[in-house]
Design a protein around this motif. Sequence first.
Motif, PDB file in Angstrom:
ATOM      1  N   TRP A  17      -4.470   1.208  11.341  1.00  0.00           N
ATOM      2  CA  TRP A  17      -3.240   0.316  10.272  1.00  0.00           C
ATOM      3  C   TRP A  17      -2.188   1.406  10.773  1.00  0.00           C
ATOM      4  O   TRP A  17      -2.245   2.142   9.306  1.00  0.00           O
ATOM      5  CB  TRP A  17      -3.546  -0.034   9.195  1.00  0.00           C
ATOM      6  CG  TRP A  17      -4.051  -1.427   7.962  1.00  0.00           C
ATOM      7  CD1 TRP A  17      -2.680  -1.567   8.437  1.00  0.00           C
ATOM      8  CD2 TRP A  17      -3.712  -1.701   6.424  1.00  0.00           C
ATOM      9  NE1 TRP A  17      -1.743  -2.405   7.642  1.00  0.00           N
ATOM     10  CE2 TRP A  17      -2.755  -2.408   6.376  1.00  0.00           C
ATOM     11  CE3 TRP A  17      -5.289  -2.057   5.939  1.00  0.00           C
ATOM     12  CZ2 TRP A  17      -3.324  -3.220   5.544  1.00  0.00           C
ATOM     13  CZ3 TRP A  17      -5.957  -2.616   5.087  1.00  0.00           C
ATOM     14  CH2 TRP A  17      -4.527  -3.722   4.868  1.00  0.00           C
ATOM     15  N   LEU A  38       0.666   1.305   8.137  1.00  0.00           N
ATOM     16  CA  LEU A  38       0.633   1.463   6.386  1.00  0.00           C
ATOM     17  C   LEU A  38       1.636   3.044   5.472  1.00  0.00           C
ATOM     18  O   LEU A  38       1.142   3.286   6.574  1.00  0.00           O
ATOM     19  CB  LEU A  38      -0.775   1.555   6.010  1.00  0.00           C
ATOM     20  CG  LEU A  38      -1.387   1.639   4.355  1.00  0.00           C
ATOM     21  CD1 LEU A  38      -0.922  -0.600   4.826  1.00  0.00           C
ATOM     22  CD2 LEU A  38      -2.896   1.590   4.497  1.00  0.00           C
ATOM     23  N   SER A  71       2.287   6.513   0.841  1.00  0.00           N
ATOM     24  CA  SER A  71       2.012   6.285  -0.425  1.00  0.00           C
ATOM     25  C   SER A  71       0.621   5.241  -0.467  1.00  0.00           C
ATOM     26  O   SER A  71       0.033   6.155  -1.126  1.00  0.00           O
ATOM     27  CB  SER A  71       2.828   5.156  -1.023  1.00  0.00           C
ATOM     28  OG  SER A  71       3.336   4.523  -0.643  1.00  0.00           O
ATOM     29  N   GLU A  72       1.185   4.436   0.658  1.00  0.00           N
ATOM     30  CA  GLU A  72      -0.569   3.515   0.760  1.00  0.00           C
ATOM     31  C   GLU A  72      -1.286   3.786   1.044  1.00  0.00           C
ATOM     32  O   GLU A  72      -2.767   4.283   0.326  1.00  0.00           O
ATOM     33  CB  GLU A  72      -0.341   2.429   0.882  1.00  0.00           C
ATOM     34  CG  GLU A  72      -1.255   1.508   1.193  1.00  0.00           C
ATOM     35  CD  GLU A  72      -2.327   0.574  -0.579  1.00  0.00           C
ATOM     36  OE1 GLU A  72      -2.578  -0.383  -0.123  1.00  0.00           O
ATOM     37  OE2 GLU A  72      -0.706   0.931  -1.000  1.00  0.00           O
ATOM     38  N   ARG A 115      -2.786   6.469  -1.768  1.00  0.00           N
ATOM     39  CA  ARG A 115      -3.684   5.559  -2.855  1.00  0.00           C
ATOM     40  C   ARG A 115      -4.983   5.194  -2.676  1.00  0.00           C
ATOM     41  O   ARG A 115      -5.994   5.347  -2.963  1.00  0.00           O
ATOM     42  CB  ARG A 115      -2.945   4.414  -3.274  1.00  0.00           C
ATOM     43  CG  ARG A 115      -3.514   3.882  -3.971  1.00  0.00           C
ATOM     44  CD  ARG A 115      -2.679   2.289  -4.857  1.00  0.00           C
ATOM     45  NE  ARG A 115      -3.177   1.391  -3.432  1.00  0.00           N
ATOM     46  CZ  ARG A 115      -4.425   0.375  -3.176  1.00  0.00           C
ATOM     47  NH1 ARG A 115      -5.145   0.377  -3.825  1.00  0.00           N
ATOM     48  NH2 ARG A 115      -4.049  -0.466  -2.556  1.00  0.00           N
ATOM     49  N   LEU A 116      -4.975   5.055  -1.378  1.00  0.00           N
ATOM     50  CA  LEU A 116      -6.567   5.026  -0.306  1.00  0.00           C
ATOM     51  C   LEU A 116      -7.383   5.821  -0.464  1.00  0.00           C
ATOM     52  O   LEU A 116      -9.025   5.190  -0.421  1.00  0.00           O
ATOM     53  CB  LEU A 116      -6.435   4.150   0.401  1.00  0.00           C
ATOM     54  CG  LEU A 116      -6.401   2.632   0.966  1.00  0.00           C
ATOM     55  CD1 LEU A 116      -5.618   2.081   2.564  1.00  0.00           C
ATOM     56  CD2 LEU A 116      -6.277   1.260  -0.055  1.00  0.00           C
ATOM     57  N   ASP A 168      -8.611   5.241  -3.969  1.00  0.00           N
ATOM     58  CA  ASP A 168      -9.384   4.754  -4.170  1.00  0.00           C
ATOM     59  C   ASP A 168     -10.597   3.926  -3.347  1.00  0.00           C
ATOM     60  O   ASP A 168     -11.908   3.756  -4.210  1.00  0.00           O
ATOM     61  CB  ASP A 168      -8.592   2.949  -4.415  1.00  0.00           C
ATOM     62  CG  ASP A 168      -7.209   3.080  -5.404  1.00  0.00           C
ATOM     63  OD1 ASP A 168      -7.229   4.064  -6.400  1.00  0.00           O
ATOM     64  OD2 ASP A 168      -6.743   2.315  -5.148  1.00  0.00           O
ATOM     65  N   ARG A 183      -7.657  -6.674   4.092  1.00  0.00           N
ATOM     66  CA  ARG A 183      -6.246  -6.566   3.755  1.00  0.00           C
ATOM     67  C   ARG A 183      -5.864  -6.902   2.535  1.00  0.00           C
ATOM     68  O   ARG A 183      -4.679  -5.648   1.795  1.00  0.00           O
ATOM     69  CB  ARG A 183      -5.470  -7.563   4.898  1.00  0.00           C
ATOM     70  CG  ARG A 183      -5.734  -6.889   6.593  1.00  0.00           C
ATOM     71  CD  ARG A 183      -5.029  -7.533   7.063  1.00  0.00           C
ATOM     72  NE  ARG A 183      -4.925  -7.562   8.022  1.00  0.00           N
ATOM     73  CZ  ARG A 183      -4.544  -6.240   9.152  1.00  0.00           C
ATOM     74  NH1 ARG A 183      -3.409  -5.750   8.262  1.00  0.00           N
ATOM     75  NH2 ARG A 183      -4.481  -5.470  10.236  1.00  0.00           N
ATOM     76  N   GLY A 221      -8.191  -0.518  -1.283  1.00  0.00           N
ATOM     77  CA  GLY A 221      -8.979  -0.077  -0.825  1.00  0.00           C
ATOM     78  C   GLY A 221     -10.583  -0.078  -1.678  1.00  0.00           C
ATOM     79  O   GLY A 221     -11.967   0.656  -2.225  1.00  0.00           O
TER      80      GLY A 221
END
Length: 307
Positions: free
Chosen positions: A65, A68, A71-72, A75-76, A79, A277, A281
């Motif tokens: 991915w 992406l 920032s994501e 986060r992952l 998470d 998708r 997380g």
Amino acid sequence: MTAPEPGRGGLRDIVMNAALGGAIRIALMIPYRARVRAFGWLTSRVIAPLAGHPQRIRANLAHAWPDLPESEVRRLCRDVPDNIGRTMIEIYSGEAFSRHIAATVTPRGPGMAALDAAQQAGRPVILVSGHFGNYDAVRVIVARRGYRIGGLYRPLNNPLFNAHYLRAMERIATPVFPRGRRGLAQMVKFLRAGNTIALLVDQYYNGTVLEFFGKPAPSAISAAEMALKYDALLVPTYAIRQPDGLSFDVVVEEPVPPSDPVTMMQAVADSLEARVRAHPGQWLWVHRRWKPELAGRDVRAETDAPC
């Protein structure tokens, strides 16, 4: 089915195992909801960084991915370990987890009618999912509806962790079959008798190359082969963790239409990809799902069969 595996070998892993074992024992002493929240935080903020999980997550995301946003990705990196920790302590909680799920979850989805009809007719069912949300919530729900449901699991390398893990899984539902020739034979016999089995099919296996996130993903297709051979329904199921971090939305999708094993398992992979998708997380991005560096090599002995 698999649990997040403690490390093995070397002083660092010995220390990590001791710390993790102590954390699990302490967590099991506190009330269920508090222990799930606390173990998610501990795994995300302490255990995962020490184990190098953020690096693995970043590597898998870069491969599968790549567009992406950063920032994501950050986060992952928080998470994913949080979900791992919650899932781990939920499974180790055994009966408390089972009671919580039974009291808070009502399954839904277009496959529920087919599932119930199969049970009434004594037709075998193969529930397929991935290391997503908490996959064992599905076993709880199905068992509570009166199904005899068996699971295939990979014994943990650490026998002390494995003993408690096995007891916890058996409190959720029985039987559970250890991966290996004998366990597989027992599971097939159980399935042929008209029962239900649950399999996780998202691990690397040097067999048939399917596509997952647009990348070649060597996979086992045995779930579909068994479905065709024993006239069993092949049903994707998911337990999606809700925003409170404690409850789940259990979804039963339509059975995969019978065709050929590759087509059927690609449909399962596509189904899982859509769920990941939507809730990235909640998937185990620390898995080495693709192993692009091993392309073209016969590494079957190094890999895991579906669990």
